[in-house]
Design a protein around this motif. Sequence first.
Motif, PDB file in Angstrom:
ATOM      1  N   LEU A  89       0.669  -1.291   0.038  1.00 47.48           N
ATOM      2  CA  LEU A  89      -0.013  -0.007  -0.045  1.00 47.48           C
ATOM      3  C   LEU A  89       0.817   1.217   0.010  1.00 47.48           C
ATOM      4  O   LEU A  89       0.500   2.441  -0.800  1.00 47.48           O
ATOM      5  CB  LEU A  89      -0.796  -0.036   1.336  1.00 47.48           C
ATOM      6  CG  LEU A  89      -2.152  -0.915   0.988  1.00 47.48           C
ATOM      7  CD1 LEU A  89      -2.875  -0.907   2.292  1.00 47.48           C
ATOM      8  CD2 LEU A  89      -2.941  -0.722   0.112  1.00 47.48           C
ATOM      9  N   ALA A  90       1.810   1.265   0.720  1.00 50.68           N
ATOM     10  CA  ALA A  90       2.921   2.389   0.920  1.00 50.68           C
ATOM     11  C   ALA A  90       3.386   2.493  -0.599  1.00 50.68           C
ATOM     12  O   ALA A  90       3.469   3.790  -1.024  1.00 50.68           O
ATOM     13  CB  ALA A  90       3.971   2.210   1.963  1.00 50.68           C
ATOM     14  N   ASP A  91       3.780   1.569  -1.248  1.00 47.44           N
ATOM     15  CA  ASP A  91       4.186   1.637  -2.539  1.00 47.44           C
ATOM     16  C   ASP A  91       3.219   2.639  -3.724  1.00 47.44           C
ATOM     17  O   ASP A  91       3.500   3.357  -4.445  1.00 47.44           O
ATOM     18  CB  ASP A  91       4.758   0.379  -3.212  1.00 47.44           C
ATOM     19  CG  ASP A  91       5.926  -0.166  -2.733  1.00 47.44           C
ATOM     20  OD1 ASP A  91       6.920   0.716  -2.260  1.00 47.44           O
ATOM     21  OD2 ASP A  91       6.260  -1.326  -2.740  1.00 47.44           O
ATOM     22  N   MET A  92       1.957   2.000  -3.490  1.00 45.48           N
ATOM     23  CA  MET A  92       0.859   2.560  -4.337  1.00 45.48           C
ATOM     24  C   MET A  92       0.605   4.057  -3.748  1.00 45.48           C
ATOM     25  O   MET A  92       0.255   4.714  -4.664  1.00 45.48           O
ATOM     26  CB  MET A  92      -0.419   1.932  -3.925  1.00 45.48           C
ATOM     27  CG  MET A  92      -0.537   0.405  -4.564  1.00 45.48           C
ATOM     28  SD  MET A  92      -2.074  -0.506  -4.417  1.00 45.48           S
ATOM     29  CE  MET A  92      -1.328  -2.115  -5.198  1.00 45.48           C
ATOM     30  N   ALA A  93       0.740   4.553  -2.601  1.00 44.85           N
ATOM     31  CA  ALA A  93       0.706   5.791  -2.295  1.00 44.85           C
ATOM     32  C   ALA A  93       1.827   6.772  -2.918  1.00 44.85           C
ATOM     33  O   ALA A  93       1.477   7.733  -3.392  1.00 44.85           O
ATOM     34  CB  ALA A  93       0.855   6.147  -0.339  1.00 44.85           C
ATOM     35  N   VAL A  94       2.973   6.158  -3.114  1.00 50.32           N
ATOM     36  CA  VAL A  94       3.848   6.928  -3.839  1.00 50.32           C
ATOM     37  C   VAL A  94       3.543   6.821  -5.096  1.00 50.32           C
ATOM     38  O   VAL A  94       3.759   8.210  -5.813  1.00 50.32           O
ATOM     39  CB  VAL A  94       5.382   5.955  -3.751  1.00 50.32           C
ATOM     40  CG1 VAL A  94       6.424   6.473  -4.708  1.00 50.32           C
ATOM     41  CG2 VAL A  94       5.812   5.943  -2.185  1.00 50.32           C
ATOM     42  N   ILE A  95       3.113   5.809  -5.624  1.00 52.45           N
ATOM     43  CA  ILE A  95       2.650   5.867  -7.135  1.00 52.45           C
ATOM     44  C   ILE A  95       1.391   6.936  -7.401  1.00 52.45           C
ATOM     45  O   ILE A  95       1.602   7.756  -8.506  1.00 52.45           O
ATOM     46  CB  ILE A  95       1.978   4.644  -7.846  1.00 52.45           C
ATOM     47  CG1 ILE A  95       2.976   3.631  -7.699  1.00 52.45           C
ATOM     48  CG2 ILE A  95       1.123   4.776  -8.956  1.00 52.45           C
ATOM     49  CD1 ILE A  95       2.332   2.153  -7.826  1.00 52.45           C
ATOM     50  N   ALA A  96       0.589   7.347  -6.226  1.00 54.04           N
ATOM     51  CA  ALA A  96      -0.193   8.317  -6.526  1.00 54.04           C
ATOM     52  C   ALA A  96       0.006   9.853  -6.277  1.00 54.04           C
ATOM     53  O   ALA A  96      -0.618  10.790  -5.958  1.00 54.04           O
ATOM     54  CB  ALA A  96      -1.498   7.865  -5.556  1.00 54.04           C
ATOM     55  N   LYS A  97       1.488   9.651  -5.659  1.00 50.05           N
ATOM     56  CA  LYS A  97       2.316  11.138  -5.516  1.00 50.05           C
ATOM     57  C   LYS A  97       1.486  11.769  -4.251  1.00 50.05           C
ATOM     58  O   LYS A  97       1.389  12.656  -4.257  1.00 50.05           O
ATOM     59  CB  LYS A  97       2.257  11.894  -6.621  1.00 50.05           C
ATOM     60  CG  LYS A  97       3.038  11.259  -7.786  1.00 50.05           C
ATOM     61  CD  LYS A  97       2.864  12.453  -9.071  1.00 50.05           C
ATOM     62  CE  LYS A  97       3.688  11.869 -10.199  1.00 50.05           C
ATOM     63  NZ  LYS A  97       3.672  12.686 -11.412  1.00 50.05           N
ATOM     64  N   MET A  98       0.968  10.651  -3.320  1.00 52.96           N
ATOM     65  CA  MET A  98       0.491  11.085  -2.322  1.00 52.96           C
ATOM     66  C   MET A  98       1.586  11.579  -1.053  1.00 52.96           C
ATOM     67  O   MET A  98       1.377  12.713  -0.278  1.00 52.96           O
ATOM     68  CB  MET A  98      -0.345  10.257  -1.287  1.00 52.96           C
ATOM     69  CG  MET A  98      -1.663  10.147  -2.053  1.00 52.96           C
ATOM     70  SD  MET A  98      -2.397   8.448  -0.979  1.00 52.96           S
ATOM     71  CE  MET A  98      -2.599   9.322   0.485  1.00 52.96           C
ATOM     72  N   MET A  99       2.442  10.718  -0.793  1.00 56.52           N
ATOM     73  CA  MET A  99       3.603  10.943   0.125  1.00 56.52           C
ATOM     74  C   MET A  99       4.746   9.980  -0.193  1.00 56.52           C
ATOM     75  O   MET A  99       4.786   9.524  -1.117  1.00 56.52           O
ATOM     76  CB  MET A  99       2.842  10.638   1.493  1.00 56.52           C
ATOM     77  CG  MET A  99       2.132   9.415   1.468  1.00 56.52           C
ATOM     78  SD  MET A  99       1.359   8.935   3.133  1.00 56.52           S
ATOM     79  CE  MET A  99      -0.104   9.976   2.880  1.00 56.52           C
ATOM     80  N   THR A 100       5.815  10.162   0.516  1.00 55.84           N
ATOM     81  CA  THR A 100       6.799   9.298   0.456  1.00 55.84           C
ATOM     82  C   THR A 100       6.292   8.093   1.119  1.00 55.84           C
ATOM     83  O   THR A 100       5.497   8.020   1.780  1.00 55.84           O
ATOM     84  CB  THR A 100       8.024   9.653   1.322  1.00 55.84           C
ATOM     85  OG1 THR A 100       7.674   9.884   2.754  1.00 55.84           O
ATOM     86  CG2 THR A 100       8.273  11.194   0.877  1.00 55.84           C
ATOM     87  N   LYS A 101       7.329   6.986   0.647  1.00 60.39           N
ATOM     88  CA  LYS A 101       6.828   5.636   1.355  1.00 60.39           C
ATOM     89  C   LYS A 101       7.026   5.637   2.953  1.00 60.39           C
ATOM     90  O   LYS A 101       6.049   4.875   3.516  1.00 60.39           O
ATOM     91  CB  LYS A 101       7.842   4.379   0.913  1.00 60.39           C
ATOM     92  CG  LYS A 101       7.735   3.024   1.176  1.00 60.39           C
ATOM     93  CD  LYS A 101       8.309   2.097   0.213  1.00 60.39           C
ATOM     94  CE  LYS A 101       7.724   0.945   0.720  1.00 60.39           C
ATOM     95  NZ  LYS A 101       8.458  -0.354  -0.135  1.00 60.39           N
ATOM     96  N   GLU A 102       7.915   6.203   3.465  1.00 62.92           N
ATOM     97  CA  GLU A 102       8.205   6.171   4.753  1.00 62.92           C
ATOM     98  C   GLU A 102       7.011   6.699   5.400  1.00 62.92           C
ATOM     99  O   GLU A 102       6.328   6.434   6.562  1.00 62.92           O
ATOM    100  CB  GLU A 102       9.646   7.095   5.313  1.00 62.92           C
ATOM    101  CG  GLU A 102      10.646   6.237   4.906  1.00 62.92           C
ATOM    102  CD  GLU A 102      10.857   6.373   3.213  1.00 62.92           C
ATOM    103  OE1 GLU A 102      10.410   7.165   2.742  1.00 62.92           O
ATOM    104  OE2 GLU A 102      11.835   5.670   2.769  1.00 62.92           O
TER     105      GLU A 102
END
Length: 245
Positions: free
Chosen positions: A146-159
């Motif tokens: 899910l964190a990787d998908m948040a990065v794809i969506a340009k929401m936030m960093t993975k951390e």
Amino acid sequence: MSPTKVIKLTVISDIICPWCYIGQRELDNALKMCSDLPVQVEIEYRPYRIYPSLSDGQFLEKLQWYESKFGSEKIKTMETMILPRARELGIDLKFTDGIITQTTLAHRLMLKAWKMGGQSTQQALLAALFKGYFEASANIGDTDVLADMAVIAKMMTKEEAVSFLESDELLDEVETMINESKKKGINGVPFIVINGKWAVSGGQTAEIFTQIFTKLANHDPTTPRPTYATPSNPPKSVATAPLMA
């Protein structure tokens, strides 16, 4: 030229529902078809659990779980309804591959996307979630995925995404939204509320959405008649109804 009319859609859906993916793609196509209409369509996605018996953090082989719930013959019937429709929309849907899990984490991330960036950010995340789950057999109950998908969506960093997902932020809000849908009698998704007045259920076609948007652009009323659909019972006709109180 007619003034631009705002159409607000509240889409209640679940990430692991194939008809929700199909409905999302059809809605996207409808928006392209209606690009010349004097309308501005605002879309917000809200959470639903199609399989509430699944526990958070429980990971099961999807095919094995489907067989235990529906049986092999019903799965074949479901596939004959879902897969051709998905292919028509360019979706390489792998219906029984991968892991099935509860979607609370994904819904929290979806709500976070809405709060951070509104419609554009939420839809970018939703596209990543649907494609990852149904086409790449990604485990959307896994924090790292899910964190990787948040990065794809340009929401936030993975951390940042991992930190959010490991917290309880927005959990109460997601649970409240799901409970509100139940109280309103919503028992199948996708379920789309239009301007807080009407509702359309099931994975409708782009043509149906286009008819609705055209009517609203021309100030024509929709026809009240509710219907419901589940992943194993796809809709056969458009359905609109006053929003239940």
